[in-house]
Design an enzyme around this catalytic site. Structure first.
Site, PDB file in Angstrom:
ATOM      1  N   LYS A 283      -0.453   5.803   8.035  1.00  0.00           N
ATOM      2  CA  LYS A 283       0.132   5.951   6.492  1.00  0.00           C
ATOM      3  C   LYS A 283      -0.546   6.424   5.487  1.00  0.00           C
ATOM      4  O   LYS A 283      -0.381   7.076   4.750  1.00  0.00           O
ATOM      5  CB  LYS A 283       1.444   5.196   6.711  1.00  0.00           C
ATOM      6  CG  LYS A 283       2.360   5.400   4.975  1.00  0.00           C
ATOM      7  CD  LYS A 283       2.807   3.081   4.774  1.00  0.00           C
ATOM      8  CE  LYS A 283       1.177   2.771   4.392  1.00  0.00           C
ATOM      9  NZ  LYS A 283       1.870   1.265   3.802  1.00  0.00           N
TER      10      LYS A 283
ATOM     11  N   THR B 256       0.824  -1.166   0.164  1.00  0.00           N
ATOM     12  CA  THR B 256      -0.548   0.056   0.009  1.00  0.00           C
ATOM     13  C   THR B 256       1.013   1.383  -0.192  1.00  0.00           C
ATOM     14  O   THR B 256       1.439   1.417   0.749  1.00  0.00           O
ATOM     15  CB  THR B 256      -1.109   0.027   1.078  1.00  0.00           C
ATOM     16  OG1 THR B 256      -1.944  -1.145   1.249  1.00  0.00           O
ATOM     17  CG2 THR B 256      -2.054   1.350   1.142  1.00  0.00           C
TER      18      THR B 256
ATOM     19  N   LYS C 149      -7.222   1.705  -3.324  1.00  0.00           N
ATOM     20  CA  LYS C 149      -6.895   1.362  -2.092  1.00  0.00           C
ATOM     21  C   LYS C 149      -6.862   2.299  -0.845  1.00  0.00           C
ATOM     22  O   LYS C 149      -7.181   2.499   0.502  1.00  0.00           O
ATOM     23  CB  LYS C 149      -5.441   0.834  -2.132  1.00  0.00           C
ATOM     24  CG  LYS C 149      -4.958   0.022  -0.562  1.00  0.00           C
ATOM     25  CD  LYS C 149      -6.019  -1.496   0.243  1.00  0.00           C
ATOM     26  CE  LYS C 149      -5.164  -1.117   1.658  1.00  0.00           C
ATOM     27  NZ  LYS C 149      -3.873  -1.895   1.189  1.00  0.00           N
TER      28      LYS C 149
END
Length: 289
Positions: free
Chosen positions: A240, A97, A172
Site C-alpha cells: 500500500k 500512513t 514517510k
C-alpha cells in the site's frame, strides 16, 4: 492536562493512546471495533466514544491512526465524523500512513471549517509505539506544529516538521523506500551467509558494527534466518505504501526502478498467501517456488 481524543486503536494507536493517558492527559478513545476500545478503557481508564464525532466533542486535540485513505475519510467526514464534532481552533493530527493528496485535502478542509491539521505519519513499528520511541514526520503550519510538539514527544523520540501540508507523508514515503531497499539487501545477505555455512547471528553481530548496519539487519536478520515473520508490519501494508510512492513519482518525475522490482517480489509473495507476514518475509522470494 489537555483533553485529547484518539481515533483508531490498532497495533500502533493502542499503545500511543496509552502513553497520552499515562502522561496525565484526559483521553477519549474511539475504535471501529468497539470491544477494542472497551478493552483499552478497562485497562487504562479514560472515556469511550461510539463514533469519531462523539470522540471529538470537547477535545483540544484529536489524533487519528487508521488503515488507509478510505479509512481516514470515513473517520473525518460525514455526520458521525471528526469534523462534525470538533470545536473551532482544535488541532487535528493524522498519524495514518496515507497519501500526500489526502493530507493536503484534509488540511484545506480543516482550515475552511476553522480547525488546524497536521499530517504526522510515524515510523518505528509496534515496538516503537510500545516504547514511546517513534519517529514522527509532520507536515503543516509551523505555529501549529509548535503547539502540538510537546504532546507528540510523549510517544515520539524524534518529532520533526518536514515542511508544509503533505510533506510528512512524502517523508514517510522516502522512509518506506529505504525499508524496502534495505530489506532486499538483508534478505540476500542472510541467504548468502546460510549458503556459505556461516552462523547468521554471528554475521549479524559483526556486520552491525560496520557500514552495513541498519535497523532491519539488527532486528530482523536472525529471525529471517529462522523463517519467523510474525511481526507488526505486513507485506500488504508495505505494498500500500509503495503504491503511494509510485503515484507521487509519476507526478514529480522520480525514477524508482529498484522499488518496483521489490514491489513485484512482494506481489508474488502475496500470491503465495504471505500477505499478512512481516515485510522481512521478502527473503522468502529467494526460496525455491
Amino acid at each position: 492536562m489537555a483533553k485529547i481524543s484518539f481515533v483508531g486503536l490498532g497495533v500502533m494507536g493502542y499503545p500511543m493512546a496509552r502513553h497520552l493517558i499515562k502522561a496525565g492527559h484526559d483521553v477519549t478513545v474511539y475504535n471501529r471495533t468497539t470491544t477494542k476500545a472497551e478493552q483499552w478503557v478497562n485497562e487504562y481508564g479514560g472515556k469511550l466514544a461510539l463514533t469519531p464525532r462523539e470522540a471529538a466533542i470537547g477535545a483540544d486535540m484529536v489524533m487519528s491512526c487508521v488503515g488507509n485513505d478510505d479509512d481516514v475519510r470515513s473517520v473525518y467526514y460525514g455526520e458521525n465524523g471528526i469534523f462534525a464534532g470538533v470545536k473551532k481552533g482544535v488541532i487535528l493530527i493524522d498519524h495514518t500512513t496515507a497519501s500526500a493528496d489526502l493530507a493536503r485535502e484534509l488540511y484545506q478542509a480543516a482550515k475552511e471549517l476553522g480547525f488546524d491539521f497536521l499530517d504526522a505519519p510515524v515510523s518505528g513499528g509496534q515496538a516503537g509505539a510500545e516504547n514511546a520511541a517513534l519517529t514522527v514526520m509532520c507536515g503543516g503550519d509551523e505555529a501549529i506544529f509548535n503547539a502540538a510538539e510537546d504532546v507528540l514527544k510523549i510517544y515520539g523520540k524524534a518529532v520533526t516538521l518536514v515542511g508544509e501540508s503533505g510533506c510528512g507523508q512524502l517523508c514517510k514515503m522516502a522512509n518506506q523506500l529505504c525499508i524496502a531497499g534495505v530489506l532486499a539487501g538483508v534478505s540476500e545477505a542472510v541467504r548468502f551467509a546460510q549458503k556459505a555455512g556461516l552462523d547468521v547471528k554471528t554475521v549479524r553481530d559483526v556486520v552491525k558494527m560496520g557500514s552495513g548496519s541498519s535497523w532491519q539487519l539488527e532486528n530482523r536478520a536472525e529471525t529471517m534466518g529462522e523463517n519467523k515473520f510474525d511481526f507488526g508490519f505486513a507485506i500488504d501494508w508495505i505494498r500500500k505504501d509503495l503504491g503511494f510512492c509510485f503515484d507521487e513519482a509519476e507526478r514529480n518525475g522520480a525514477k524508482l526502478p529498484f522499488a518496483k522490482q521489490i514491489d513485484e517480489a512482494y506481489a508474488q509473495l502475496q500470491q503465495r498467501g504471505l500477505g499478512r507476514c512481516d515485510t522481512s518475509a521478502l527473503i522468502r522470494f529467494l526460496d525455491d517456488k
